[in-house]
Design an enzyme around this catalytic site. Structure first.
Site, PDB file in Angstrom:
ATOM      1  N   ASP A  71       0.884  -1.174   0.000  1.00 44.58           N
ATOM      2  CA  ASP A  71       0.000   0.000   0.000  1.00 44.58           C
ATOM      3  C   ASP A  71       0.913   1.211   0.000  1.00 44.58           C
ATOM      4  O   ASP A  71       1.849   1.293   0.801  1.00 44.58           O
ATOM      5  CB  ASP A  71      -0.944   0.030   1.207  1.00 44.58           C
ATOM      6  CG  ASP A  71      -2.076   1.026   0.955  1.00 44.58           C
ATOM      7  OD1 ASP A  71      -2.776   0.888  -0.064  1.00 44.58           O
ATOM      8  OD2 ASP A  71      -2.239   1.969   1.752  1.00 44.58           O
ATOM      9  N   SER A  72       0.646   2.118  -0.912  1.00 43.71           N
ATOM     10  CA  SER A  72       1.579   3.233  -1.066  1.00 43.71           C
ATOM     11  C   SER A  72       0.831   4.496  -1.426  1.00 43.71           C
ATOM     12  O   SER A  72      -0.351   4.467  -1.757  1.00 43.71           O
ATOM     13  CB  SER A  72       2.615   2.891  -2.135  1.00 43.71           C
ATOM     14  OG  SER A  72       1.991   2.391  -3.296  1.00 43.71           O
ATOM     15  N   PHE A 126       5.460   6.323 -12.949  1.00 44.03           N
ATOM     16  CA  PHE A 126       4.005   6.337 -13.119  1.00 44.03           C
ATOM     17  C   PHE A 126       3.418   7.260 -12.055  1.00 44.03           C
ATOM     18  O   PHE A 126       4.138   7.844 -11.237  1.00 44.03           O
ATOM     19  CB  PHE A 126       3.421   4.911 -13.011  1.00 44.03           C
ATOM     20  CG  PHE A 126       3.487   4.312 -11.624  1.00 44.03           C
ATOM     21  CD1 PHE A 126       4.650   3.738 -11.140  1.00 44.03           C
ATOM     22  CD2 PHE A 126       2.371   4.326 -10.777  1.00 44.03           C
ATOM     23  CE1 PHE A 126       4.712   3.190  -9.865  1.00 44.03           C
ATOM     24  CE2 PHE A 126       2.416   3.773  -9.500  1.00 44.03           C
ATOM     25  CZ  PHE A 126       3.604   3.208  -9.042  1.00 44.03           C
TER      26      PHE A 126
HETATM   27  P1  IMP Z   1      -2.619   1.897  -3.771  1.00 39.70           P
HETATM   28  O1  IMP Z   1      -1.370   1.528  -3.038  1.00 39.70           O
HETATM   29  O2  IMP Z   1      -2.972   0.855  -4.795  1.00 39.70           O
HETATM   30  O3  IMP Z   1      -3.734   2.254  -2.864  1.00 39.70           O
HETATM   31  O4  IMP Z   1      -2.347   3.183  -4.672  1.00 39.70           O
HETATM   32  C1  IMP Z   1      -1.261   3.968  -4.495  1.00 39.70           C
HETATM   33  C2  IMP Z   1      -1.335   5.199  -5.393  1.00 39.70           C
HETATM   34  O5  IMP Z   1      -0.288   6.064  -4.955  1.00 39.70           O
HETATM   35  C3  IMP Z   1      -1.038   4.890  -6.860  1.00 39.70           C
HETATM   36  O6  IMP Z   1      -2.199   4.721  -7.607  1.00 39.70           O
HETATM   37  C4  IMP Z   1      -0.261   6.124  -7.294  1.00 39.70           C
HETATM   38  O7  IMP Z   1      -1.157   7.141  -7.646  1.00 39.70           O
HETATM   39  C5  IMP Z   1       0.465   6.553  -6.026  1.00 39.70           C
HETATM   40  N1  IMP Z   1       1.814   5.959  -5.979  1.00 39.70           N
HETATM   41  C6  IMP Z   1       2.263   4.929  -5.216  1.00 39.70           C
HETATM   42  N2  IMP Z   1       3.548   4.662  -5.473  1.00 39.70           N
HETATM   43  C7  IMP Z   1       3.906   5.519  -6.436  1.00 39.70           C
HETATM   44  C8  IMP Z   1       5.142   5.692  -7.143  1.00 39.70           C
HETATM   45  O8  IMP Z   1       6.142   4.985  -6.976  1.00 39.70           O
HETATM   46  N3  IMP Z   1       5.126   6.678  -8.047  1.00 39.70           N
HETATM   47  C9  IMP Z   1       4.053   7.481  -8.286  1.00 39.70           C
HETATM   48  N4  IMP Z   1       2.881   7.339  -7.686  1.00 39.70           N
HETATM   49  C10 IMP Z   1       2.812   6.350  -6.753  1.00 39.70           C
END
Ligand code: IMP
Length: 208
Positions: free
Chosen positions: A63-64, A164
């Site tokens: 999760d990020s 991305f």
């Molecule tokens: P989730 O972890 O699927 O809830 O979504 C994380 C969201 O954070 C992604 O859709 C991106 O918009 C953003 N994100 C996470 N990591 C990165 C990265 O390495 N670069 C750019 N955006 C990121």
């Protein structure tokens, strides 16, 4: 070693497979999980557990998101939902390029409201965060959380081919460029996801 990866994000899959070349990542065809945790770690563990309950085999989940100081840490755990409705961001957005422009605008507006100097990197601080969970049983897991510290750029990087999501608006003063302008290897060496996965690699090799 084979591991299921609890994601549907093809960019994350691509990055993670390069970061973990000795692991065969298996992607579930239709994985979904309600991300209702209050922080990255809770959501990461929840994603891992949801997938583990289906595949009953070791999984990883990430999760990020992007946390911006002058926006009180937003969009944070709502990074993927940012711009989809007005609970998540000040402006509605129909694609990632619009989200990136919208974040820059929100940051400039917030700094102006707080009478803070928008030209200073110090005032534009942000960080990517990644919570990476490795789960081998519903109640057996370890979570590594890492960050990549940066600043919100004054405008999205033009023609940036790499990365991305929010990469084109996260500027790294020490590199003089945004995350989107790093090579794949450079990004993976210093990124939140790359560093969290490096901890996992060390952990796995200590088990062997
Ligand atoms: P989730 O972890 O699927 O809830 O979504 C994380 C969201 O954070 C992604 O859709 C991106 O918009 C953003 N994100 C996470 N990591 C990165 C990265 O390495 N670069 C750019 N955006 C990121």
């Amino acid at each position: 070693m084979k591991l299921y990866f609890a994601t549907q994000n093809p960019h994350k899959v691509g990055e993670m497979q390069k970061i973990l070349p000795n692991i065969e990542l298996m992607i579930p065809p239709d994985f979904t999980c309600v991300e209702d945790g209050t922080d990255f770690m809770q959501n990461s563990v929840k994603k891992a557990r949801s997938l583990f309950q289906v595949v009953n085999s070791p999984v990883i989940a990430d999760d990020s998101g992007l946390c911006i100081d002058c926006l009180g840490g937003n969009p944070g755990i709502f990074s993927s939902r940012y711009g989809s409705d007005l609970r998540y961001g000040k402006f509605l957005c129909s694609n990632q390029a619009e989200k990136n422009l919208s974040i820059v605008k929100e940051v400039n507006e917030a700094l102006s409201e707080k009478s803070m100097d928008a030209t200073l990197w110090e005032n534009r601080k942000c960080r990517f965060i990644c919570a990476l969970t490795f789960m081998t049983g519903e109640n057996r897991f370890i979570c590594f959380q890492e960050t990549l510290e940066g600043c919100i750029a004054h405008a999205p990087a033009e023609d940036a081919k790499g990365g991305f999501g929010y990469d084109p608006i996260v500027f790294l003063p020490e590199y003089g460029k945004t995350v989107a302008e790093l090579s794949e290897d450079e990004k993976n060496r210093i990124s939140h996801r790359g560093k969290a996965a490096a901890h996992l690699i060390k952990y796995l090799s200590a088990l062997n």
